[in-house]
Design a protein around this motif. Structure first.
Motif, mmCIF file in Angstrom:
data_model
loop_
_atom_site.group_PDB
_atom_site.id
_atom_site.type_symbol
_atom_site.label_atom_id
_atom_site.label_comp_id
_atom_site.label_asym_id
_atom_site.label_seq_id
_atom_site.Cartn_x
_atom_site.Cartn_y
_atom_site.Cartn_z
ATOM 1 N N ASN A 89 -8.731 1.959 -4.767
ATOM 2 C CA ASN A 89 -8.539 3.222 -4.550
ATOM 3 C C ASN A 89 -7.305 2.169 -4.209
ATOM 4 O OD1 ASN A 89 -9.373 6.118 -4.272
ATOM 5 N ND2 ASN A 89 -11.173 4.451 -2.435
ATOM 6 N N LEU A 90 -5.780 2.888 -5.076
ATOM 7 C CA LEU A 90 -4.576 2.217 -4.525
ATOM 8 C C LEU A 90 -3.570 3.033 -3.560
ATOM 9 C CD1 LEU A 90 -3.846 0.830 -8.109
ATOM 10 C CD2 LEU A 90 -4.669 0.197 -6.733
ATOM 11 N N ASN A 91 -3.029 2.678 -2.400
ATOM 12 C CA ASN A 91 -2.816 3.654 -1.498
ATOM 13 C C ASN A 91 -1.592 2.790 -1.295
ATOM 14 O OD1 ASN A 91 -3.676 1.300 0.662
ATOM 15 N ND2 ASN A 91 -5.490 2.696 0.433
ATOM 16 N N MET A 92 -0.855 3.067 -0.031
ATOM 17 C CA MET A 92 0.149 2.622 0.976
ATOM 18 C C MET A 92 0.192 1.019 1.331
ATOM 19 S SD MET A 92 0.686 4.230 4.529
ATOM 20 C CE MET A 92 -0.696 4.761 5.510
ATOM 21 N N ILE A 117 2.721 -2.113 0.170
ATOM 22 C CA ILE A 117 3.212 -2.830 0.759
ATOM 23 C C ILE A 117 2.510 -4.729 0.781
ATOM 24 C CG2 ILE A 117 2.994 -3.769 3.993
ATOM 25 C CD1 ILE A 117 2.264 -0.700 4.299
ATOM 26 N N GLY A 118 1.365 -4.631 1.040
ATOM 27 C CA GLY A 118 0.339 -6.578 0.350
ATOM 28 C C GLY A 118 1.135 -6.597 -0.497
ATOM 29 N N LEU A 119 0.997 -5.719 -1.780
ATOM 30 C CA LEU A 119 2.442 -6.624 -3.448
ATOM 31 C C LEU A 119 4.195 -6.705 -3.143
ATOM 32 C CD1 LEU A 119 1.249 -6.819 -5.860
ATOM 33 C CD2 LEU A 119 2.048 -4.883 -6.419
ATOM 34 N N GLY A 120 4.098 -5.948 -1.723
ATOM 35 C CA GLY A 120 5.888 -5.891 -1.848
ATOM 36 C C GLY A 120 6.184 -7.247 -0.888
ATOM 37 N N VAL A 121 5.452 -7.413 0.049
ATOM 38 C CA VAL A 121 6.142 -8.371 1.067
ATOM 39 C C VAL A 121 5.147 -9.582 0.881
ATOM 40 C CG1 VAL A 121 5.162 -9.048 3.301
ATOM 41 C CG2 VAL A 121 5.677 -7.060 2.984
ATOM 42 N N GLN A 181 -8.201 -4.427 0.396
ATOM 43 C CA GLN A 181 -9.443 -3.405 0.054
ATOM 44 C C GLN A 181 -9.364 -2.900 -0.735
ATOM 45 O OE1 GLN A 181 -10.387 -2.425 4.557
ATOM 46 N NE2 GLN A 181 -10.546 -4.106 4.726
ATOM 47 N N SER A 182 -8.191 -2.095 -0.508
ATOM 48 C CA SER A 182 -7.611 -0.820 -2.081
ATOM 49 C C SER A 182 -8.015 -1.704 -3.079
ATOM 50 C CB SER A 182 -6.128 -0.879 -1.343
ATOM 51 O OG SER A 182 -5.724 -1.164 -2.008
ATOM 52 N N LEU A 183 -7.509 -2.620 -3.273
ATOM 53 C CA LEU A 183 -8.271 -2.841 -5.160
ATOM 54 C C LEU A 183 -10.182 -3.323 -5.091
ATOM 55 C CD1 LEU A 183 -4.757 -6.362 -4.953
ATOM 56 C CD2 LEU A 183 -5.593 -3.546 -6.072
ATOM 57 N N VAL A 184 -10.765 -4.166 -4.113
ATOM 58 C CA VAL A 184 -11.354 -4.022 -4.325
ATOM 59 C C VAL A 184 -12.300 -2.458 -4.724
ATOM 60 C CG1 VAL A 184 -13.672 -4.772 -2.884
ATOM 61 C CG2 VAL A 184 -11.791 -6.200 -2.766
ATOM 62 N N GLY A 237 1.263 -11.327 11.469
ATOM 63 C CA GLY A 237 1.689 -10.326 12.246
ATOM 64 C C GLY A 237 1.571 -9.395 10.939
ATOM 65 N N GLY A 238 1.305 -9.714 9.800
ATOM 66 C CA GLY A 238 0.681 -8.290 8.799
ATOM 67 C C GLY A 238 -0.024 -8.235 8.074
ATOM 68 N N TRP A 239 -1.003 -9.404 8.735
ATOM 69 C CA TRP A 239 -2.043 -9.768 8.599
ATOM 70 C C TRP A 239 -3.411 -8.633 7.745
ATOM 71 C CZ3 TRP A 239 -4.856 -13.168 4.856
ATOM 72 C CH2 TRP A 239 -6.063 -13.097 5.203
ATOM 73 N N PRO A 240 -3.329 -7.532 8.260
ATOM 74 C CA PRO A 240 -4.099 -5.871 8.671
ATOM 75 C C PRO A 240 -3.757 -5.668 7.542
ATOM 76 C CG PRO A 240 -2.853 -6.358 10.908
ATOM 77 C CD PRO A 240 -2.631 -7.534 10.131
ATOM 78 N N PHE A 241 -2.292 -5.259 7.102
ATOM 79 C CA PHE A 241 -1.547 -5.441 6.012
ATOM 80 C C PHE A 241 -2.180 -5.614 4.809
ATOM 81 C CE2 PHE A 241 1.111 -4.276 9.295
ATOM 82 C CZ PHE A 241 1.605 -2.365 9.261
ATOM 83 N N PHE A 242 -2.410 -6.816 4.668
ATOM 84 C CA PHE A 242 -2.949 -7.643 3.731
ATOM 85 C C PHE A 242 -4.381 -7.145 3.880
ATOM 86 C CE2 PHE A 242 0.494 -10.163 4.048
ATOM 87 C CZ PHE A 242 1.423 -10.312 2.610
#
Ligand SMILES: [Zn+2]
Length: 193
Positions: free
Chosen positions: A158-161, A165-169, A152-155, A142-147
């Motif tokens: 450009n850190l973003n929401m 979400i990925g880090l917290g979850v 991608q934001s790390l790659v 369910g959360g795969w698109p967010f991970f």
């Protein structure tokens, strides 16, 4: 390239130019020919440009995610097919995840209704394994698109929401997996609470 010349030399369906020219003159001649606008949606989603709703400077030739904020790029010329494909996938993830989450919440809260209810059905160890099995598809599928977007934001640096979400979850999930599989490594006060 003016319409009338091309129309005179081209057969009605031989080329895109022929079609445009035909469409231009069709109003005058009352022919049953599709208008140029009717043909747009077929090719628009494949050849059109995609942009981020938040970052108009991002323009790509194919669908994907914004390298800055991670949101899904949208076609500059929106088409119904494009919108529904994304929506169908996310709706499926939502309803499957909601059903599994409801069971986890009910089993987790059952002791508030009847302290002995879950104990009679499952041992504490079996209960935490059951909850892990039910919760894993919610987090991982369910959360795969967010991970995916968080990574991608790390790659893209450009850190973003999605990073948040990925880090917290992700951290909460890893903690839960450890707690369910090797509970003995936690202090006793962590456990029977
Ligand atoms: Zn963006």
């Amino acid at each position: 390239m003016e319409g009338s010349t091309i129309f005179a030399s081209a057969s009605p369906n031989s080329s895109p130019n022929g079609r445009v020219a035909l469409a231009k003159v069709s109003e005058a001649h009352d022919c049953p020919v599709p208008r140029a606008e009717d043909e747009k949606p077929a090719g628009a989603s494949e050849t059109g440009e995609y942009t981020c709703p938040m970052h108009p400077q991002i323009v790509r030739q194919a669908p994907g995610n914004c390298p800055i904020c991670g949101m899904a790029l949208e076609p500059r010329t929106p088409t119904a097919a494009e919108d529904s494909r994304d929506l169908v996938g996310m709706t499926r993830r939502f309803w499957v995840s909601a059903a599994l989450t409801a069971v986890v919440v009910l089993t987790g809260m059952a002791h508030l209704v009847s302290p002995k209810l879950m104990e009679e059905l499952l041992s504490p160890r079996a209960l935490s394994w059951t909850e892990l099995v039910l919760a894993s598809p919610v987090v991982l599928w369910g959360g795969w698109p967010f991970f995916e977007r968080g990574w991608q934001s790390l790659v893209n640096q450009n850190l973003n929401m999605f990073t948040l979400i990925g880090l917290g979850v992700g951290v909460a999930y890893v903690f839960s997996v450890i707690a369910a599989t090797v509970p003995q490594i936690f202090p006793a006060s962590f456990r029977g609470a």
